[in-house]
Design a protein around this motif. Sequence first.
Motif, PDB file in Angstrom:
ATOM      1  N   MET A   1      99.016 -25.561 -40.635  1.00  0.00           N
ATOM      2  CA  MET A   1     100.078 -24.872 -41.361  1.00  0.00           C
ATOM      3  C   MET A   1      99.783 -23.382 -41.483  1.00  0.00           C
ATOM      4  O   MET A   1     100.697 -22.553 -41.411  1.00  0.00           O
ATOM      5  CB  MET A   1     100.280 -25.499 -42.742  1.00  0.00           C
ATOM      6  CG  MET A   1     101.392 -24.837 -43.567  1.00  0.00           C
ATOM      7  SD  MET A   1     102.972 -24.690 -42.667  1.00  0.00           S
ATOM      8  CE  MET A   1     103.407 -26.420 -42.485  1.00  0.00           C
ATOM      9  N   ASP A   2      98.519 -23.019 -41.662  1.00  0.00           N
ATOM     10  CA  ASP A   2      98.156 -21.603 -41.691  1.00  0.00           C
ATOM     11  C   ASP A   2      98.522 -20.937 -40.367  1.00  0.00           C
ATOM     12  O   ASP A   2      99.088 -19.839 -40.340  1.00  0.00           O
ATOM     13  CB  ASP A   2      96.657 -21.437 -41.954  1.00  0.00           C
ATOM     14  CG  ASP A   2      96.258 -21.800 -43.369  1.00  0.00           C
ATOM     15  OD1 ASP A   2      97.089 -21.650 -44.282  1.00  0.00           O
ATOM     16  OD2 ASP A   2      95.109 -22.235 -43.562  1.00  0.00           O
ATOM     17  N   ARG A   3      98.202 -21.604 -39.273  1.00  0.00           N
ATOM     18  CA  ARG A   3      98.512 -21.035 -37.959  1.00  0.00           C
ATOM     19  C   ARG A   3     100.020 -20.977 -37.735  1.00  0.00           C
ATOM     20  O   ARG A   3     100.538 -20.028 -37.139  1.00  0.00           O
ATOM     21  CB  ARG A   3      97.830 -21.849 -36.862  1.00  0.00           C
ATOM     22  CG  ARG A   3      96.309 -21.799 -36.928  1.00  0.00           C
ATOM     23  CD  ARG A   3      95.674 -22.497 -35.731  1.00  0.00           C
ATOM     24  NE  ARG A   3      94.223 -22.480 -35.860  1.00  0.00           N
ATOM     25  CZ  ARG A   3      93.506 -23.404 -36.482  1.00  0.00           C
ATOM     26  NH1 ARG A   3      94.106 -24.447 -37.031  1.00  0.00           N
ATOM     27  NH2 ARG A   3      92.196 -23.313 -36.559  1.00  0.00           N
TER      28      ARG A   3
ATOM     29  N   GLY B   1      90.783 -11.817 -45.156  1.00  0.00           N
ATOM     30  CA  GLY B   1      90.822 -11.071 -43.902  1.00  0.00           C
ATOM     31  C   GLY B   1      91.098 -11.939 -42.699  1.00  0.00           C
ATOM     32  O   GLY B   1      90.937 -11.499 -41.558  1.00  0.00           O
ATOM     33  N   GLU B   2      91.567 -13.174 -42.916  1.00  0.00           N
ATOM     34  CA  GLU B   2      91.799 -14.088 -41.803  1.00  0.00           C
ATOM     35  C   GLU B   2      93.143 -13.846 -41.113  1.00  0.00           C
ATOM     36  O   GLU B   2      93.341 -14.263 -39.967  1.00  0.00           O
ATOM     37  CB  GLU B   2      91.715 -15.535 -42.300  1.00  0.00           C
ATOM     38  CG  GLU B   2      90.302 -15.900 -42.763  1.00  0.00           C
ATOM     39  CD  GLU B   2      90.243 -17.240 -43.470  1.00  0.00           C
ATOM     40  OE1 GLU B   2      91.309 -17.732 -43.895  1.00  0.00           O
ATOM     41  OE2 GLU B   2      89.143 -17.790 -43.606  1.00  0.00           O
ATOM     42  N   ALA B   3      94.060 -13.189 -41.790  1.00  0.00           N
ATOM     43  CA  ALA B   3      95.366 -12.886 -41.195  1.00  0.00           C
ATOM     44  C   ALA B   3      95.955 -11.657 -41.874  1.00  0.00           C
ATOM     45  O   ALA B   3      95.590 -11.322 -43.001  1.00  0.00           O
ATOM     46  CB  ALA B   3      96.312 -14.077 -41.338  1.00  0.00           C
TER      47      ALA B   3
ATOM     48  N   SER C   1     101.660  -9.236 -36.295  1.00  0.00           N
ATOM     49  CA  SER C   1     101.088 -10.269 -37.151  1.00  0.00           C
ATOM     50  C   SER C   1      99.907 -10.879 -36.417  1.00  0.00           C
ATOM     51  O   SER C   1     100.048 -11.328 -35.273  1.00  0.00           O
ATOM     52  CB  SER C   1     102.132 -11.346 -37.462  1.00  0.00           C
ATOM     53  OG  SER C   1     101.573 -12.364 -38.265  1.00  0.00           O
ATOM     54  N   ALA C   2      98.741 -10.883 -37.043  1.00  0.00           N
ATOM     55  CA  ALA C   2      97.524 -11.295 -36.347  1.00  0.00           C
ATOM     56  C   ALA C   2      96.737 -12.311 -37.154  1.00  0.00           C
ATOM     57  O   ALA C   2      96.786 -12.341 -38.391  1.00  0.00           O
ATOM     58  CB  ALA C   2      96.651 -10.082 -36.052  1.00  0.00           C
TER      59      ALA C   2
ATOM     60  N   GLY D   1      86.425 -11.582 -35.931  1.00  0.00           N
ATOM     61  CA  GLY D   1      87.790 -11.082 -35.879  1.00  0.00           C
ATOM     62  C   GLY D   1      88.480 -10.996 -37.219  1.00  0.00           C
ATOM     63  O   GLY D   1      89.690 -10.734 -37.273  1.00  0.00           O
ATOM     64  N   ARG D   2      87.765 -11.214 -38.326  1.00  0.00           N
ATOM     65  CA  ARG D   2      88.382 -11.038 -39.644  1.00  0.00           C
ATOM     66  C   ARG D   2      88.541  -9.550 -39.938  1.00  0.00           C
ATOM     67  O   ARG D   2      87.692  -8.730 -39.583  1.00  0.00           O
ATOM     68  CB  ARG D   2      87.531 -11.672 -40.739  1.00  0.00           C
ATOM     69  CG  ARG D   2      87.350 -13.172 -40.650  1.00  0.00           C
ATOM     70  CD  ARG D   2      86.599 -13.654 -41.881  1.00  0.00           C
ATOM     71  NE  ARG D   2      86.249 -15.044 -41.806  1.00  0.00           N
ATOM     72  CZ  ARG D   2      85.122 -15.521 -41.273  1.00  0.00           C
ATOM     73  NH1 ARG D   2      84.238 -14.671 -40.754  1.00  0.00           N
ATOM     74  NH2 ARG D   2      84.874 -16.810 -41.258  1.00  0.00           N
ATOM     75  N   ARG D   3      89.606  -9.224 -40.630  1.00  0.00           N
ATOM     76  CA  ARG D   3      89.827  -7.815 -40.978  1.00  0.00           C
ATOM     77  C   ARG D   3      88.890  -7.395 -42.094  1.00  0.00           C
ATOM     78  O   ARG D   3      88.788  -8.062 -43.135  1.00  0.00           O
ATOM     79  CB  ARG D   3      91.279  -7.590 -41.391  1.00  0.00           C
ATOM     80  CG  ARG D   3      91.537  -6.146 -41.788  1.00  0.00           C
ATOM     81  CD  ARG D   3      92.996  -5.813 -41.879  1.00  0.00           C
ATOM     82  NE  ARG D   3      93.655  -6.432 -43.016  1.00  0.00           N
ATOM     83  CZ  ARG D   3      94.905  -6.149 -43.395  1.00  0.00           C
ATOM     84  NH1 ARG D   3      95.610  -5.268 -42.711  1.00  0.00           N
ATOM     85  NH2 ARG D   3      95.443  -6.746 -44.432  1.00  0.00           N
TER      86      ARG D   3
END
Length: 356
Positions: free
Chosen positions: A11-13, A52-54, A239-240, A337-339
């Motif tokens: 669901m997050d993806r 920072g995951e998205a 959106s990343a 790859g986390r912000r």
Amino acid sequence: MKSAISAMDDMDRALVHALQLAPRASWERLGPVLGVRPDTLARRWERLTETGEAWVSGIGLRTGSQPPRMAWVEVVCAAGTSPAVGAALAGDAHTLGVEHSTGGRDLLVFVAVPDLHTLYRYLSFRVQQIPGVVSTRSSVVTAVHYAPDRWRLDQLTPAQTDLLTGRTGRTRRPPGGPASATPLAGASMTEEERPLVLALAADARRSVASLAREFAMSESTVRRRIARLEAGHSLRFSSALASGMSGWPIAATVWAEVPEYEVADFAAAATGLRETRTCMSVSGRWNFMISARLRSVEDLARYTADLARRLPGLRITDSAVSLHVRKSEAQELDHEGRRIRTVSPDIWSDPAPGTP
């Protein structure tokens, strides 16, 4: 990396995929598409952004009558200095991307500036003056055939995609499929609008109300300006999802030589591959540059073989795998790859104060 991936559910993806299609859509609009209550989506997004995951960022690079000048810069460093050089470059407003790379360069840097003279000043008086930099080689972007904000996850169903985009099954394009070239020019961004656009770099989902308060504008004015700039390609949203959690953790770059009269056909074929993230024409030793997202390092050989199979006239001249994507789309990233933070992409600032 496996534990990080397992901590994020489908669901997050799906939420990130939905925001790739409709970056500023309200939770009320997204809720029925995803089958989740709007308040639940809001809480999920808050968790993803706090860790920072998205994220959703806004990038605007064009002011006045001229498009920005963009370039790929290969940097060779003295032994042991590439981490410090990479950190220095990642903190610059003029770098939108910084990668520690394999092959004939230590760093691959994507630079955006207002004009060629500023590019000269940035390279001569900033990049080449950083301790540890041995040499640089630049390729100016002459056309963007496929931009990174067009690359999609593949979590949503075709029906969900149609609900968000308004496309029908006959016009739907698969993730990573062909698209028309992205213009280097578009609607002008005024000096007055520049701070508004820069404010969207860290969070492009900021409410119109909060932006109106910060910039002393009416909400209708903010809404109208954002819509105009987006429609005119002076503002684009990205959106990343942290690459280590996306299922596509490997970044790779391919350089190639393409007959100039066949560039459009080659670009269309290259962007038809699922893995292709960017496709650009460039000046320099070779005239074609492609970046890709892969599921494994081993997939690079298959990907280049697919390119060669689809494009018999393509001559692949070099390829590289990113050891660490330190910065992407103005976002500084950790090793998964986390912000970590947003570096304001104020490409109009002086890159080398006090120099000629």
